[in-house]
Design an enzyme around this catalytic site. Sequence first.
Site, mmCIF file in Angstrom:
data_model
loop_
_atom_site.group_PDB
_atom_site.id
_atom_site.type_symbol
_atom_site.label_atom_id
_atom_site.label_comp_id
_atom_site.label_asym_id
_atom_site.label_seq_id
_atom_site.Cartn_x
_atom_site.Cartn_y
_atom_site.Cartn_z
ATOM 1 N N LYS A 237 38.875 38.584 45.643
ATOM 2 C CA LYS A 237 37.688 39.414 45.850
ATOM 3 C C LYS A 237 36.490 38.854 45.076
ATOM 4 C CE LYS A 237 41.017 43.109 45.997
ATOM 5 N NZ LYS A 237 41.810 44.021 45.135
ATOM 6 N N ARG A 292 48.280 49.543 38.309
ATOM 7 C CA ARG A 292 47.506 49.287 37.075
ATOM 8 C C ARG A 292 46.048 49.627 37.343
ATOM 9 N NH1 ARG A 292 44.684 44.859 39.088
ATOM 10 N NH2 ARG A 292 45.882 43.561 40.507
#
Length: 479
Positions: A237, A292
């Site tokens: 990303k 997470r």
Amino acid sequence: MIYKILIANRGEIAIRVIRACRDLHIKSVAIYTEPDMHCLHVKIADEAYKIGTNAIRGYLDIDRIIDVAKACKADAIHPGYGFLSENYEFAKACEDAGLIFIGPRSEVIHKMGNKNIARYLMSKNGIPIVPGTEKLNDCSLDELKTQAEKIGYPVILKASGGGGGRGIRVVHKEEELESSFEACKREALAFFNNDEVFMEKYIVNPRHIEIQVLGDNYGHIIHLCERDCSIQRRHQKIIEIAPCPSISEDLRKTLGVTAVSAARAVGYSNAGTVEFLLDDYNRFYFMEMNTRIQVEHPITEEVIGVDLVVRQIRIAAGEILDLEQSDIKHRGYAVEARITAENVWKNFIPSAGKIGEYFPALGPGVRVDSHIYKDYVVPSFYDSLLAKLIVKATSYDLVINKLERALKEFVIDDLRTTIPFLIAITKIREFRRGYFDTSFIETHMQEILEHTEDRHQENKEEVIAAIAATLQRIREARK
Ligand code: ADP
Ligand code: ADP
Ligand code: MG
């Protein structure tokens, strides 16, 4: 109650967690390796302990980290992202040592941290998955061949334990399968110490949409809307947007409800992210769950108004999550751009060295999460992320304007960074209109590079010509 947290990480995420600790009046403990001696997390934490001389191994040394946590009387450990954050053995070691692991229970990480097991579990629970192998254990080359014939090329090979865009190979035809399989296995073993590989149908030009979830230790789970992470280079990303500019309110709701049921199916607690692929027909498929805190969590914080790291800590301390789904409303748009130390003109190779002038962008609607400072020496051992620039505005148009403005203000001298490349992205029409998918960067690479105004662009012409030629070759090969 939690009084002291050891942060088993470095870089910007360590700083982010220390700030949350301060906001909650909780003491923070940093750990560092020898080359990280001068890092900001070491300077600003209440206590700091050296955990080894090796740059990488230190942050992966479970026994040592637990020993330090016990010795300094920390009651909890925050793993950040990367390193040990999705290692269930680490979470288990914390549990066994009587330390609170700030994340889901180790058995949940075990199930969802492995992409292949997660696929299997999700499909059993009625969550749509990308068509592909449905075996819990490793697949042989012959099995993959048979499966690829069944689902049709292109296919994508993935490491079960993979992450960060690594251990992924797209295969366009049968002739490429064997060599890609071997390359994927090699990379998986080297990076993740697990060479298990599985296969999915390669969805052509999908959007990457992910849902943030939050659950307490008592089974109450909500979602906090989605992030569009389709602007990627090599499956990593680069720019993330919340909410997604191209989905309807109905689809948003459906994705949210699906993500919550995915989380519920494994008894999820704490913060997590369910990643989906969305095809041209708005059909969605579960891809993976990250158990997470995510790199791009700040954009959700900005549009929802919830501090995710503070929530992680409070949930881990045993608090009831006092938010209902109906409390969650998104307002405006937020965008994050990942500024990395890379040389755009040399195929994005990481650059290391000392930072000269440093002026992060400021002003209304601008937030910078970073660990760098003037004279900080960027080491070559770690992730090349220098800063996350997060901007917020009331509409999509305005947030892209603000992104462009803030990037232009941002100064990081004496090091090659992706700032000029990111500015160039803001000039591309499809990006400004909110029409893009995961092929955006590859498709527009030539145009983006033409707009990239870097002070060091000795070889701009050659690079652009080479990119154009490569794109042409790829197009022809795929005909
Ligand atoms: P996010 O999913 O939060 O956007 P990335 O995929 O960009 O995060 O990964 C963030 C960091 O964590 C990167 O440094 C990446 O290399 C690392 N990382 C992610 N997954 C793994 C994994 N399974 N094993 C090791 N490192 C990982
Ligand atoms: P990582 O753990 O590295 O984040 P993911 O499984 O989340 O790996 O995939 C990373 C990216 O690779 C996705 O965001 C998407 O762009 C691409 N990708 C993954 N699976 C597929 C697929 N089946 N079809 C098309 N693209 C895919
Ligand atoms: Mg992913």
